[in-house]
Design a protein around this motif. Structure first.
Motif: not given
Length: 154
Positions: A42-49, A57-60, A68-77, A126-131
Motif C-alpha cells: 500500500n506504499i509501493f503501489t506502482e510496479d514499473v517493470g 522489479r522496480r516499484f514507486f 524500491l528496486t528489488v534485484q539480483s545482480l550477477p556476481n560471476p567472480d 548479489m540479491n539487493c534492495v535499493l530504496i
C-alpha cells in the motif's frame, strides 16, 4: 476555520509510511533467482517493470516521491560483499556503511533524497534492495526500510 485548514493540509502531507499499523506486506520473489523480500504494497503501489542491469522489479509510490528496486545482480567472480561493493564504486560521502561476509548495507543523502542499498551474497548473484525517499521524511521511513532490509533473503 484557519486551524481546520492547517490540520487538513498537515495530515495530507504525512506520507503513507506514517500509518505503519495499516500497512499490508507481501513477499515478492525474483522467480529466476529465488531472492525474496517483504514489500509494503500500500506504499509501493506502482510496479514499473524491470530494473536496469539486474533481474527483478522496480516499484514507486503513487506520487513517485519514493521508489524500491528489488534485484539480483550477477556476481560471476563470486566476489565477497566487500569486493562487490568496491567494484561498484560507491560515492565517497556514504553516511552509513556495514559490510559483513554475507551482506553489505550502505546509505547516504543525495539531492534531498535518502538512498539505502543492501545486497546479500548468493551463489551467483548479489540479491539487493535499493530504496530512495525524501530525506526530510527519514524518521517516518525508518521502520519500513528496516523491515524491507531485514526481510531480504536468498
Amino acid at each position: 476555520m484557519p486551524r481546520r485548514w492547517f490540520a487538513a493540509l498537515f495530515f495530507s502531507l504525512i506520507p503513507a509510511v506514517a500509518c505503519a499499523g495499516s500497512m499490508e506486506w507481501r513477499n515478492y520473489v525474483v522467480p529466476s533467482t529465488g531472492a525474496h523480500v517483504d514489500i509494503p504494497v500500500n506504499i509501493f503501489t506502482e510496479d514499473v517493470g524491470q530494473p536496469e542491469g539486474g533481474i527483478g522489479r522496480r516499484f514507486f509510490t503513487s506520487d513517485h516521491r519514493a521508489d524500491l528496486t528489488v534485484q539480483s545482480l550477477p556476481n560471476p567472480d563470486h566476489d565477497t560483499p566487500a569486493i562487490f561493493l568496491k567494484k561498484r564504486r560507491p560515492p565517497a560521502d556514504i553516511q552509513y556503511k556495514r559490510v559483513t561476509p554475507r551482506f553489505f548495507a550502505v546509505s547516504s543523502v543525495r539531492n534531498g533524497r535518502t538512498w539505502y542499498n543492501r545486497c546479500n551474497l548468493a551463489k551467483e548473484y548479489m540479491n539487493c534492495v535499493l530504496i530512495n525517499y525524501p530525506a526530510a521524511e527519514e524518521r517516518q521511513w525508518d521502520a519500513v526500510v528496516t523491515r524491507i532490509s531485514l526481510s531480504l533473503a536468498n
